[in-house]
Design a protein around this motif. Sequence first.
Motif, PDB file in Angstrom:
ATOM      1  N   THR C 267      42.348  42.834  35.094  1.00 26.20           N
ATOM      2  CA  THR C 267      43.075  44.099  34.994  1.00 26.20           C
ATOM      3  C   THR C 267      44.534  43.967  35.389  1.00 26.20           C
ATOM      4  O   THR C 267      45.332  44.861  35.106  1.00 26.20           O
ATOM      5  N   GLY C 268      44.886  42.876  36.054  1.00 32.41           N
ATOM      6  CA  GLY C 268      46.232  42.796  36.595  1.00 32.41           C
ATOM      7  C   GLY C 268      46.432  43.697  37.805  1.00 32.41           C
ATOM      8  O   GLY C 268      47.520  43.753  38.360  1.00 32.41           O
ATOM      9  N   GLY C 269      45.398  44.409  38.202  1.00 24.92           N
ATOM     10  CA  GLY C 269      45.493  45.342  39.319  1.00 24.92           C
ATOM     11  C   GLY C 269      45.052  44.707  40.626  1.00 24.92           C
ATOM     12  O   GLY C 269      44.824  43.501  40.705  1.00 24.92           O
ATOM     13  N   PRO C 270      44.921  45.531  41.682  1.00 24.93           N
ATOM     14  CA  PRO C 270      44.571  44.999  42.999  1.00 24.93           C
ATOM     15  C   PRO C 270      43.156  44.417  43.022  1.00 24.93           C
ATOM     16  O   PRO C 270      42.326  44.736  42.168  1.00 24.93           O
ATOM     17  N   VAL C 271      42.892  43.598  44.026  1.00 23.90           N
ATOM     18  CA  VAL C 271      41.611  42.898  44.079  1.00 23.90           C
ATOM     19  C   VAL C 271      40.429  43.842  44.303  1.00 23.90           C
ATOM     20  O   VAL C 271      39.314  43.569  43.859  1.00 23.90           O
ATOM     21  N   MET C 272      40.692  44.940  45.009  1.00 24.08           N
ATOM     22  CA  MET C 272      39.648  45.936  45.227  1.00 24.08           C
ATOM     23  C   MET C 272      40.301  47.315  45.135  1.00 24.08           C
ATOM     24  O   MET C 272      41.519  47.433  45.206  1.00 24.08           O
ATOM     25  N   ALA C 273      39.488  48.363  45.010  1.00 23.84           N
ATOM     26  CA  ALA C 273      40.060  49.697  44.794  1.00 23.84           C
ATOM     27  C   ALA C 273      40.741  50.245  46.038  1.00 23.84           C
ATOM     28  O   ALA C 273      41.687  51.033  45.938  1.00 23.84           O
ATOM     29  N   THR C 274      40.276  49.845  47.212  1.00 22.20           N
ATOM     30  CA  THR C 274      40.786  50.467  48.434  1.00 22.20           C
ATOM     31  C   THR C 274      41.703  49.562  49.254  1.00 22.20           C
ATOM     32  O   THR C 274      42.374  50.039  50.162  1.00 22.20           O
ATOM     33  N   MET C 275      41.678  48.262  48.954  1.00 21.64           N
ATOM     34  CA  MET C 275      42.541  47.341  49.699  1.00 21.64           C
ATOM     35  C   MET C 275      43.167  46.324  48.762  1.00 21.64           C
ATOM     36  O   MET C 275      42.485  45.738  47.925  1.00 21.64           O
ATOM     37  N   GLY C 276      44.448  46.106  48.930  1.00 27.58           N
ATOM     38  CA  GLY C 276      45.148  45.046  48.232  1.00 27.58           C
ATOM     39  C   GLY C 276      45.556  43.973  49.216  1.00 27.58           C
ATOM     40  O   GLY C 276      45.446  44.152  50.431  1.00 27.58           O
ATOM     41  N   ALA C 277      46.022  42.850  48.689  1.00 23.84           N
ATOM     42  CA  ALA C 277      46.484  41.770  49.560  1.00 23.84           C
ATOM     43  C   ALA C 277      47.631  41.047  48.876  1.00 23.84           C
ATOM     44  O   ALA C 277      47.720  41.027  47.639  1.00 23.84           O
ATOM     45  N   SER C 278      48.502  40.480  49.686  1.00 25.70           N
ATOM     46  CA  SER C 278      49.691  39.804  49.181  1.00 25.70           C
ATOM     47  C   SER C 278      49.958  38.557  50.006  1.00 25.70           C
ATOM     48  O   SER C 278      49.481  38.421  51.129  1.00 25.70           O
ATOM     49  N   MET C 279      50.735  37.650  49.421  1.00 22.93           N
ATOM     50  CA  MET C 279      51.264  36.513  50.182  1.00 22.93           C
ATOM     51  C   MET C 279      52.752  36.468  49.870  1.00 22.93           C
ATOM     52  O   MET C 279      53.160  36.623  48.720  1.00 22.93           O
ATOM     53  N   GLN C 280      53.554  36.286  50.926  1.00 27.40           N
ATOM     54  CA  GLN C 280      54.989  36.223  50.690  1.00 27.40           C
ATOM     55  C   GLN C 280      55.588  35.029  51.405  1.00 27.40           C
ATOM     56  O   GLN C 280      55.066  34.574  52.442  1.00 27.40           O
ATOM     57  N   MET C 281      56.662  34.512  50.836  1.00 29.04           N
ATOM     58  CA  MET C 281      57.369  33.368  51.387  1.00 29.04           C
ATOM     59  C   MET C 281      58.776  33.817  51.759  1.00 29.04           C
ATOM     60  O   MET C 281      59.495  34.390  50.934  1.00 29.04           O
ATOM     61  N   LEU C 282      59.121  33.575  53.012  1.00 28.74           N
ATOM     62  CA  LEU C 282      60.507  33.805  53.444  1.00 28.74           C
ATOM     63  C   LEU C 282      61.204  32.449  53.387  1.00 28.74           C
ATOM     64  O   LEU C 282      60.771  31.498  54.045  1.00 28.74           O
ATOM     65  N   ARG C 283      62.239  32.372  52.594  1.00 23.82           N
ATOM     66  CA  ARG C 283      62.923  31.095  52.431  1.00 23.82           C
ATOM     67  C   ARG C 283      63.661  30.723  53.718  1.00 23.82           C
ATOM     68  O   ARG C 283      63.905  31.593  54.577  1.00 23.82           O
TER      69      ARG C 283
ATOM     70  N   TYR D 262      42.569  32.901  25.316  1.00 22.22           N
ATOM     71  CA  TYR D 262      43.872  33.069  25.944  1.00 22.22           C
ATOM     72  C   TYR D 262      44.052  34.570  26.199  1.00 22.22           C
ATOM     73  O   TYR D 262      43.738  35.395  25.326  1.00 22.22           O
ATOM     74  N   THR D 263      44.551  34.920  27.394  1.00 23.22           N
ATOM     75  CA  THR D 263      44.650  36.346  27.717  1.00 23.22           C
ATOM     76  C   THR D 263      46.021  36.737  28.247  1.00 23.22           C
ATOM     77  O   THR D 263      46.798  35.909  28.687  1.00 23.22           O
ATOM     78  N   ASN D 264      46.246  38.019  28.205  1.00 21.13           N
ATOM     79  CA  ASN D 264      47.367  38.652  28.889  1.00 21.13           C
ATOM     80  C   ASN D 264      46.951  38.829  30.344  1.00 21.13           C
ATOM     81  O   ASN D 264      46.026  39.589  30.637  1.00 21.13           O
ATOM     82  N   PRO D 265      47.605  38.131  31.292  1.00 21.27           N
ATOM     83  CA  PRO D 265      47.144  38.206  32.684  1.00 21.27           C
ATOM     84  C   PRO D 265      47.273  39.594  33.299  1.00 21.27           C
ATOM     85  O   PRO D 265      46.670  39.847  34.345  1.00 21.27           O
ATOM     86  N   LEU D 266      48.017  40.478  32.668  1.00 23.14           N
ATOM     87  CA  LEU D 266      48.186  41.829  33.216  1.00 23.14           C
ATOM     88  C   LEU D 266      47.118  42.795  32.746  1.00 23.14           C
ATOM     89  O   LEU D 266      47.009  43.905  33.256  1.00 23.14           O
ATOM     90  N   THR D 267      46.347  42.387  31.729  1.00 20.96           N
ATOM     91  CA  THR D 267      45.340  43.301  31.198  1.00 20.96           C
ATOM     92  C   THR D 267      43.982  42.643  31.029  1.00 20.96           C
ATOM     93  O   THR D 267      42.979  43.338  30.857  1.00 20.96           O
ATOM     94  N   GLY D 268      43.945  41.325  31.057  1.00 17.27           N
ATOM     95  CA  GLY D 268      42.697  40.650  30.727  1.00 17.27           C
ATOM     96  C   GLY D 268      42.381  40.708  29.244  1.00 17.27           C
ATOM     97  O   GLY D 268      41.347  40.206  28.809  1.00 17.27           O
ATOM     98  N   GLY D 269      43.231  41.333  28.463  1.00 22.73           N
ATOM     99  CA  GLY D 269      43.005  41.483  27.026  1.00 22.73           C
ATOM    100  C   GLY D 269      43.674  40.381  26.225  1.00 22.73           C
ATOM    101  O   GLY D 269      44.183  39.409  26.776  1.00 22.73           O
TER     102      GLY D 269
END
Lengths: 375, 375, 375, 375
Positions: C267-283, D262-269
């Motif tokens: 879906t390109g959306g968050p991993v779950m409906a109620t919680m998302g997660a991220s990783m960030q790099m500070l250069r 091959y897919t669109n990573p933002l939609t899975g489509g």
Amino acid sequence: MTTERYDIYKEDVAGRANVSDTPELVQYYKDLEKFEAGALWNVANKIEPWEPKSQSVPVLWRYQDLREYVLRSVDLVTPEQAGRRVIYLNNPGRQDVSAAVGWLYSGLQVMHPGEAASAHSHSSSALRFIMEGSGAYTVVDGHKMTLGANDFVLTPNGAWHEHGVSEDGTTCIWQDGLDIPFVNAMEAGFYAVHPDLSQAVTFPVNDASHIWGNPGLKPVLHDWQKPYSPLLKYEWEPTYEALSRYAKVTDGSPYDGIIMDYTNPLTGGPVMATMGASMQMLRPGEHTKAHRHTGSIIYQVAKGHGYSIINGKRFDWRERDIFCVPSWMFHEHVNGSSSDDACLFSFHDLPVMRALNLYYEEALADNDGHQIITE
Amino acid sequence: MTTERYDIYKEDVAGRANVSDTPELVQYYKDLEKFEAGALWNVANKIEPWEPKSQSVPVLWRYQDLREYVLRSVDLVTPEQAGRRVIYLNNPGRQDVSAAVGWLYSGLQVMHPGEAASAHSHSSSALRFIMEGSGAYTVVDGHKMTLGANDFVLTPNGAWHEHGVSEDGTTCIWQDGLDIPFVNAMEAGFYAVHPDLSQAVTFPVNDASHIWGNPGLKPVLHDWQKPYSPLLKYEWEPTYEALSRYAKVTDGSPYDGIIMDYTNPLTGGPVMATMGASMQMLRPGEHTKAHRHTGSIIYQVAKGHGYSIINGKRFDWRERDIFCVPSWMFHEHVNGSSSDDACLFSFHDLPVMRALNLYYEEALADNDGHQIITE
Amino acid sequence: MTTERYDIYKEDVAGRANVSDTPELVQYYKDLEKFEAGALWNVANKIEPWEPKSQSVPVLWRYQDLREYVLRSVDLVTPEQAGRRVIYLNNPGRQDVSAAVGWLYSGLQVMHPGEAASAHSHSSSALRFIMEGSGAYTVVDGHKMTLGANDFVLTPNGAWHEHGVSEDGTTCIWQDGLDIPFVNAMEAGFYAVHPDLSQAVTFPVNDASHIWGNPGLKPVLHDWQKPYSPLLKYEWEPTYEALSRYAKVTDGSPYDGIIMDYTNPLTGGPVMATMGASMQMLRPGEHTKAHRHTGSIIYQVAKGHGYSIINGKRFDWRERDIFCVPSWMFHEHVNGSSSDDACLFSFHDLPVMRALNLYYEEALADNDGHQIITE
Amino acid sequence: MTTERYDIYKEDVAGRANVSDTPELVQYYKDLEKFEAGALWNVANKIEPWEPKSQSVPVLWRYQDLREYVLRSVDLVTPEQAGRRVIYLNNPGRQDVSAAVGWLYSGLQVMHPGEAASAHSHSSSALRFIMEGSGAYTVVDGHKMTLGANDFVLTPNGAWHEHGVSEDGTTCIWQDGLDIPFVNAMEAGFYAVHPDLSQAVTFPVNDASHIWGNPGLKPVLHDWQKPYSPLLKYEWEPTYEALSRYAKVTDGSPYDGIIMDYTNPLTGGPVMATMGASMQMLRPGEHTKAHRHTGSIIYQVAKGHGYSIINGKRFDWRERDIFCVPSWMFHEHVNGSSSDDACLFSFHDLPVMRALNLYYEEALADNDGHQIITE
């Protein structure tokens, strides 16, 4: 306090926490507190309950009780002082958040002919259901809507809105419904007073109904990107007619009789993201079966009389009474008339429960689906 | 033919193919043909045109011309012989695929009281627009719908369906619209005759209208997963009323006057995936501006008289006449009455164009947006 | 209490409630309480704040403080007694709901080689982020995943799941993140112990990674209808590589440096409906600008050292430290190294805020976007 | 012609048209032609077939046959003359639309080091699959991508794009795939030459891969609203690795072995709205079962050798050969090696078939799912 206990939630069930306090453990717990931490096993059974147990209690608010107080507020405070003259419904289990049930706020507002509230906007979503009087109107982002009894209108989050009663109207009372407690809990509450305290009506009166209120038809030109229904107003007459038509071709719901959701005509989904609304008809003599589900509901009796049984307690209702069903409590409805239908308007947070995959539902299995009245 | 030419599409424009035949090249081309191949530069300018040039021509079919032929078919063939007694519209540029315009089929069907076509299903999607008579009905997957003049009904792909006229009705004529040419082009055409040649009516008559035809309301119980509108029937009376209401609060489209799309109430989208339909009202004296867009349209005059200008040619129309606008041809419409409105029903393949990102639109820039009539 | 006040929230601003107590009004308020009701103007300014004011406070939990307590729990309680040996993070402002911040729970769990927690499921969604040790694994609905340091794994709502450490592993510590407080607040918390206390591994180990962890590719066969990411496990190595690659072609976010969201590849959306997660790099040497937004975030330092400024207070962090940012508090991050990058893992409830149209964001306008450190 | 027949499609089946010509009917038909109309029953059985019968024929194009012709084009025409030096695949059943199969165009393009095609855009969607050479690149809306053998790249509809080979590269040959015939059929073909004949590279080289080519990760910052995949390039190495990983945990498809889209990573489509693409691995010795479905497919052998049986005819293939499967024709694939895998790249119009609800599929029931070779 020398007798503080940490093991008050322990359960003797495989897979559940079951740790008894010892002096060593208690010291350990106290040490953890210094670091803003604690031992999960002391609270695990509390925060992971087997099933929901609502903090709200079922309540019925009789209109005959509240009406005089609502009307008296007119003499007691001015609109300028009060902002809005509203008596709100304060669930005994939710007074800390001023909720009628769960995370839903509700209040009864009164306005005299010629009065108008100041325009404002907020990140909460709101709705109104007109209870009595003529000449009421609401303005939403420049769209003015005239309102009669049992009409239902939206003032969605982020929209400038104001309410009033025209000079040639009569004293009006309506029910407000908002997700204020929820939005506050989510720590996302914003409020703004309109710079002019009033907004211009920039569209033809009732234009939303003419544009979006046509079944199976949509204007080619009018685009709508906002995340709520463009229809804004749902009138009583076509709603009642819809229920009557639908009743002819369905057996109805075992739990709710003839029930329809108000929808966003552009999506088929709920009218707003955080609150949905429904109207249901109980046919003459109908006694529905009991079920329970997650999510909270506030009902207003739009027509007729009868009673509902909520978690084993009977609540008798008549026109204009309001009652609530907390999350995961069994409920069933009874039309008190054998000759006329009864109609219940309701609003709820089921769109939230569904969007977040938290909607669960269960029918009452015993006693042919009917509760034993215990209170 | 000794003088076969390969360089007939060459253009002297930078970025376009511009290769002239030489004896060596011609031999090379002939060699390639043995391997089912060719040189792109010989066809590139043909298959990559600067803009679309439709194979269809604009046509107006006068109802007064066709009506007697349609009625005569009743005497000439039986329903059993003919399957359906239909006179189809055969665009001079599309006779190879029996299309009225583009990839859209259309025909006029007649049926006498008491007659019914055999039930069948196909992967094509179909719609009907009732032109005259009373007592017509359509059955779709067990849902029976009664139909009057200017009513519009769907028989979507994959659904069992059949048409008939009740014993107490009158001779009925309606327009059929299908995507048959498109589905054949996509090499996805399937057809099945119902094993019983007729299907049972398993739902209350007109149930779809009672369930789904209520503005801003949706039954809580009825789920619908099919990829087309559950409403199935769109009646003339509420459609005309909707246009009249909408006209009060909009300036309308510069190209189409007061125009609304028939929609799927559960999605706000088109009634079917491959064909959409619209109804538009031209106000008294209205003369719209010209635009063009990709996609093909077939119009039927539901009310009034006037004319349309299509690619510079004027087509005068009156009630029940049918005309088509091919892809990327300028068109504008004129209501011939200064006192009454005129209404045009239309169906089209715009849902396909939009779903595949192939919809393009352009207003006529010159002459204040009006075409010069050249024919 | 004879001196109870009702007018404590009044504001002298046009459009806000500003009613002072009078004996008559106080009597009126007391009467209303009998009917489970109140006057809105006494609480309106409280429940409709001008902007959010979080109940949570910013906290940093040092791993060097907590680690020994986490390890000691192994000696103090058995897995059978404790269910899970977890030290949870208890925000001073949210102890009533055992939350680390807002509606998010977090804890540090320890497990020895050969241990496994009992299998269970709940309506809460959960995630783990591995902090130290080898041999950890998680099983979700029959899919077993092996886990190393900085790997991130989901155990979504409704899924049977269990955690363990293999016999040949080492003592493992990981961070748990759950939406338990939110699900409880929504009164939708269900919990079930697996009937066998353990589930069978019915798929090849790490199959989800092989099936769904391929960029831009999706198996034709495998269908997935569940409302969360089928990938389940997100490993550290490709995540770090992704940030490094992405850093080459972007200037990054002014507020977060090089930041990517973990996503559901379908879906390109968050991993779950109620919680998302991220990783960030500070250069190396990066000092981001401050912004604030609705929604709560819990960070864990995956790599490096530095500090963050949250609502004017500086929090110094090093690898494995955990800190939180409450809703609508300004925050900016600083990498303490001028030669190495620093990485922050985070999880949050932004998917809820976005799904319900409650996400608001604001950059700090003053002082070139940097906060003044006041604590 | 005095012997013209109208009844050539009649069928003697209940529910089908079965009308024989009579002098009276023939006169009637001729009269109808004057009004651009006809009798449906004469064409109904033709335009409503029982099942699809493709106009295309299965064809295999041997690379050893075509390669020398492709290379010779360099000597025969300049890029300026030819636009692009391409030998296109011309299906015997589709020469009228220059299609390789169904509505899909394909050609082999050659370019020498230092050459570049002029930049252009069109409403058709395109893709390339690199067959041989080094140094090839494609620029899409300012994004430059370097390409090696078996890499797959998109040049979607509406995007400015150009192809070239760097000075230090070698002669490159690739396969082009486009939906030109389809877009022309839809009468929506537009073409534009870039005003500068070349576009600037405005992003870091291969930036799309760094931004979007990370499994389960998405940049927080980069928004993408276009209706096709932002990834644009899909490299061979990770694709082959993905198939190899996936093969370890799946039995594969009975019809296609180990197959991924091959897919669109933002939609899975699919990667584009009108064309999808897949890569499949046939394991050593694998012989798949036969099925058929609507939609057309063009295959290129990316690795190995073997044969396919299409509608009963055997086609032997080796690396770089191209073959097609027309709509609704049975097909099965055989890897000719018992020790090495074979890989087939393919592209198709299945996204169109699925979006429009026209996708139908059927397994071969007889002979254990294998066709009898008849040719």
